[in-house]
Write a protein that holds these residues in place. Structure first.
Motif, mmCIF file in Angstrom:
data_model
loop_
_atom_site.group_PDB
_atom_site.id
_atom_site.type_symbol
_atom_site.label_atom_id
_atom_site.label_comp_id
_atom_site.label_asym_id
_atom_site.label_seq_id
_atom_site.Cartn_x
_atom_site.Cartn_y
_atom_site.Cartn_z
ATOM 1 N N THR A 174 -7.247 -1.791 -9.262
ATOM 2 C CA THR A 174 -7.480 -3.182 -8.866
ATOM 3 C C THR A 174 -6.319 -3.695 -8.022
ATOM 4 N N VAL A 175 -5.091 -3.352 -8.454
ATOM 5 C CA VAL A 175 -3.923 -3.774 -7.688
ATOM 6 C C VAL A 175 -3.993 -3.183 -6.287
ATOM 7 N N LYS A 176 -4.366 -1.879 -6.206
ATOM 8 C CA LYS A 176 -4.445 -1.209 -4.899
ATOM 9 C C LYS A 176 -5.454 -1.896 -3.986
ATOM 10 N N SER A 177 -6.574 -2.302 -4.562
ATOM 11 C CA SER A 177 -7.581 -2.927 -3.715
ATOM 12 C C SER A 177 -7.063 -4.255 -3.159
ATOM 13 N N ALA A 181 -6.338 -5.259 0.755
ATOM 14 C CA ALA A 181 -6.848 -6.496 1.329
ATOM 15 C C ALA A 181 -5.729 -7.366 1.907
ATOM 16 N N GLY A 182 -4.490 -6.904 1.744
ATOM 17 C CA GLY A 182 -3.360 -7.650 2.304
ATOM 18 C C GLY A 182 -2.987 -8.881 1.495
ATOM 19 N N ALA A 183 -3.380 -8.893 0.228
ATOM 20 C CA ALA A 183 -3.094 -10.069 -0.600
ATOM 21 C C ALA A 183 -1.738 -9.963 -1.291
ATOM 22 N N VAL A 184 -1.386 -8.746 -1.701
ATOM 23 C CA VAL A 184 -0.145 -8.567 -2.457
ATOM 24 C C VAL A 184 0.601 -7.324 -1.980
#
Ligand code: ADP
Ligand code: ZN
Ligand code: ZN
Length: 740
Positions: A174-177, A181-184
């Motif tokens: 989930t973190v990778k996704s 997505a450039g969120a984190v």
């Protein structure tokens, strides 16, 4: 006149403790010198004057008396952190029995070069609005884990990575996704500082209720008057205790003093920590078992240098070297984990009181189900009692059904699920709501009881349940009394008298037979060998990946599952007959906590307590959530039998390589105690686990109304052990929490 010698440590650090130097106490300093004092001594070949601390005094010279140097002088110094630490260690040594070195090692942090540890944090790179829009999207798609993470990222721009995968239960996929997505992004840090960065430090401050205000005002007034006391805050979960702690700590910090917050490791949740971070920002730090010794040392250094005001952590946070502690908060005061299991076996509650005495600090104890000890002291007027009655979060207490398992048997139901529990489980499954099944097994639940009438086999001397030993019949863990296992119930003549064996695995199987296709998670010692697996199970259940969670006591603590509307306690008897004097208290606590798990959210909850002893006061009052009534009955039992807190108890444990040696040593010690003291002795007997790692264990218990007399008994025993020079070793446990 005999000479007096002092053990002096010139470098008060963990590593040097084993090598104190001995000095002679000159006559002019006799009677003035005490453990913990700072002295000047001549050191090394050049007799360079150095400052050191006295960690012990005695009449025996361990080296060559002719070459032992004199202490130069008592150093006039204001009380400093070291003095207090040594005084505290001396107090621990005296009250719990251990060597001074062991006690010092307990209170001093181990110095360790902090290996530049890698710490990862998750940092958001999108702005808040973008995160909020992602949040809306994952909500629509019902991606619950992602939703939880995004929710946190709205409030703060950086989160420690281990909290993401741990407390928040978000997978690395989930973190990778979110990274893609450039969120984190995931960032590595080298040194350990504050693990949390918040964008909005400020929180919505709450106006304290009148009841909360009364507590806060009383404590502050006493502190300001220079008469800090001990306060017991009795209030159910959600009654606003933490809010009171925050208010108190804020006031203490404003006065330039520091605060220690003790929370059992298991209840140290991310949500609780966040509330402290929101209020105190960078001035708060956490101490927990996931920190390495180096990191712990780092935290201590920060505390000593005045970089932080508040420390939160389990038991050992008490030893944070703050210069001027103003308040010690101990949440979930009744928790067993506050007692150390290795020597020195100190209890954090009593030790907190001593730390507070040394600093002139207030102590606030909080609990929904106070320990008998704390409530007893409050009743005696030693602690001031405050009660918070209302739940501020809404949500009603669940409806509780007590099911009599004797009746189930009589009416032909031999399943481990009563008919009522089966009905309610079926109902929840059909509605898609979650349930928890709780097996309150603890310690050595080897008791024998009658399934027809509920009769439990008990020790005629100690009034605790007897335990079944393979091949050896029934035994009392306190006094060693034994009798053969009966084939018929002595009370009703039924043949349904037997040991009680039901494991979580068996329950899982039976549940599957009853409800084919049910989605089940199991949490017990077997499934939670690692910290991650524990978190994984909890978050899987929170994500509603299962309908039913089956587990032992670890599932009833600290965690909120808003979708749980049914809690089943499979056999209250398991903890009720645990074979020690705290069985009733522990059962009341566990049942109250378990019942409180149902209906935390908007949906009302129900709880089923199955038992063979539906009339037992611990069951009756837990079902009614009535602490006072429980206390009244429990304290009568303690008074009648001379168990703590009505009296005190000392367990003397002997460890030996041979069975014969251990037995003899225990008997000789018990004899020595009996001939010099007028007190009640139980045992000696083999410990409940007679042998661990080829070491035989024996134990006897001494009951006495005065704690000081037990200290004298410990001192006598220590003296005998030195005198006899035997290979067996001995440990002491004051007011033990468990059977040995
Ligand atoms: P406890 O520590 O007893 O479980 P908390 O302090 O966590 O209780 O309070 C429970 C909830 O009630 C929290 O969400 C908290 O923010 C809220 N709360 C506490 N005190 C107040 C108050 N005076 N006014 C409004 N909400 C409050
Ligand atoms: Zn019977
Ligand atoms: Zn007994």
């Amino acid at each position: 006149m005999k000479e007096l010698y002092a053990d002096v440590i010139v470098d008060i650090s963990h590593e040097k403790l084993d090598k104190p130097f001995q000095y002679r106490v000159p006559e002019r300093l006799r009677g003035k010198l005490e453990t913990g004092m700072c002295v000047t001594v001549p050191f090394g070949n050049g007799n360079k004057p150095l400052q050191g601390y006295v960690i012990g005094l005695g009449e025996e010279c361990k080296f060559d008396p002719a070459r032992t140097k004199d202490i130069l002088e008592l150093t006039e110094k204001s009380v400093d952190v070291e003095n207090r630490m040594i005084a505290l260690a001396a107090w621990i040594r005296k009250n719990y029995g251990s060597t001074m070195i062991q006690a010092l090692k307990t209170v001093l942090p181990a110095k360790q070069t902090v290996k530049q540890l890698e710490h990862r944090t998750l940092e958001r790179i999108m702005n808040r609005e973008e995160i909020i829009s992602l949040l809306g999207e994952s909500r629509r798609k019902k991606q619950v884990a992602k939703e939880r993470l995004l929710q946190e990222l709205v409030a703060q721009e950086s989160i420690p990575y281990e909290w993401v995968t741990g407390k928040l239960g978000v997978s690395s996929q989930t973190v990778k996704s979110l990274e893609r997505a450039g969120a984190v992004r995931v960032v590595s840090h080298e040194s350990f500082r504050n693990p949390v960065k918040l964008t909005e430090k400020s929180e919505q401050r709450k106006e304290l209720s009148a009841a909360q205000r009364a507590v806060a005002d009383a404590v502050i007034a006493d502190l300001d008057a220079g008469q800090p006391g001990v306060y017991l805050l009795h209030g159910i979960t959600g009654s606003g205790k933490t809010e009171v702690y925050l208010e108190l700590i804020e006031n203490v910090v404003k006065r330039g003093r520091q605060a220690v917050v003790l929370i059992p490791e298991i209840a140290l949740t991310y949500q609780t920590l966040l509330r402290f971070y929101r209020r105190f920002g960078d001035r708060v730090s956490v101490m927990n078992s996931t920190l390495s010794p180096g990191e712990k040392y780092d935290q201590c250094k920060r505390a000593r240098q005045g970089e932080i005001d508040v420390i939160i952590g389990p038991r050992s946070a008490l030893f944070t070297p703050f210069p001027d502690i103003g308040i010690i908060v101990m949440d979930e005061e009744h928790e067993g984990s506050y007692k150390s299991e290795s020597s020195p076996k100190y209890h954090a509650r009593e030790t907190a009181l001593e730390v507070a005495r040394l600093h002139g600090a207030a102590v606030v104890l909080g609990s929904a189900t106070p320990s008998l000890e704390a409530y007893y002291r409050a009743r005696q007027g030693e602690y001031r009692l405050f009660t918070l009655k209302e739940r501020l979060t809404g949500g009603q207490l669940p409806a509780v059904h007590t099911v009599d398992l004797r009746k189930e048997l009589k009416e032909g139901n031999r399943s481990i699920f009563s008919r009522r529990l089966q009905e309610l489980l079926a109902d929840r499954l059909s509605k898609g709501e979650q349930s928890i099944l709780f097996l309150n097994r603890r310690g050595y639940a080897g008791f024998v009881s009658c399934r027809a009438c509920g009769h439990v086999m008990k020790c005629p001397h100690c009034d605790v349940s007897l335990s079944e030993h393979r091949g050896a019949g029934l035994k009392c863990h306190y006094c060693g009394y034994s009798e053969p296992k009966p084939t018929l119930c002595p009370e009703c003549g039924s043949k349904y008298i037997s040991g009680f064996r039901a494991g979580t695995q068996q329950i899982e199987e039976k549940l599957g037979e009853l409800f084919p296709g049910v989605r089940c998670l199991r949490m017990d010692g077997d499934t939670t060998k690692t910290k991650e697996s524990y978190q994984q199970i909890l978050s899987a259940f929170a994500n509603q990946e299962a309908d039913v969670l089956i587990g032992t006591q670890m599932i009833v603590k600290g965690h909120d599952f808003p979708k749980v509307t049914l809690v089943g306690v499979l056999a209250a008897d398991l903890s009720l007959s645990a074979g020690d004097y705290r069985a009733g208290e522990r059962t009341f606590q566990l049942l109250t906590q378990a019942v409180g798990r149902a209906g935390r959210g908007v949906l009302p909850g129900e709880a089923v307590i199955q038992t063979y002893q539906p009339d037992h006061y611990a069951v009756v009052h837990a079902a009614a959530q009535d602490y006072e009534s429980f206390y009244e009955e429990e304290i009568l039992y303690r008074e009648l039998m001379g168990y703590p807190p009505a009296a005190h108890m000392l367990a003397v444990q002997v460890f030996a390589r041979t069975e014969e040696g251990g037995k003899k040593m225990a008997e000789r010690l018990a004899e020595a105690v009996k001939s010099s003291f007028d007190c009640q002795l139980m045992g000696p007997a083999p410990a409940s686990i007679e042998k661990i790692n080829d070491i035989f264990r024996f134990v006897f218990y001494v009951k006495c109304s005065e704690y000081d007399k037990l200290i004298q008994i410990k001192d006598l025993a220590e003296g005998k052990i030195q005198e006899w020079q035997r290979p067996e070793t001995v440990q002491f446990d004051f007011d033990p929490m468990n059977v040995m």
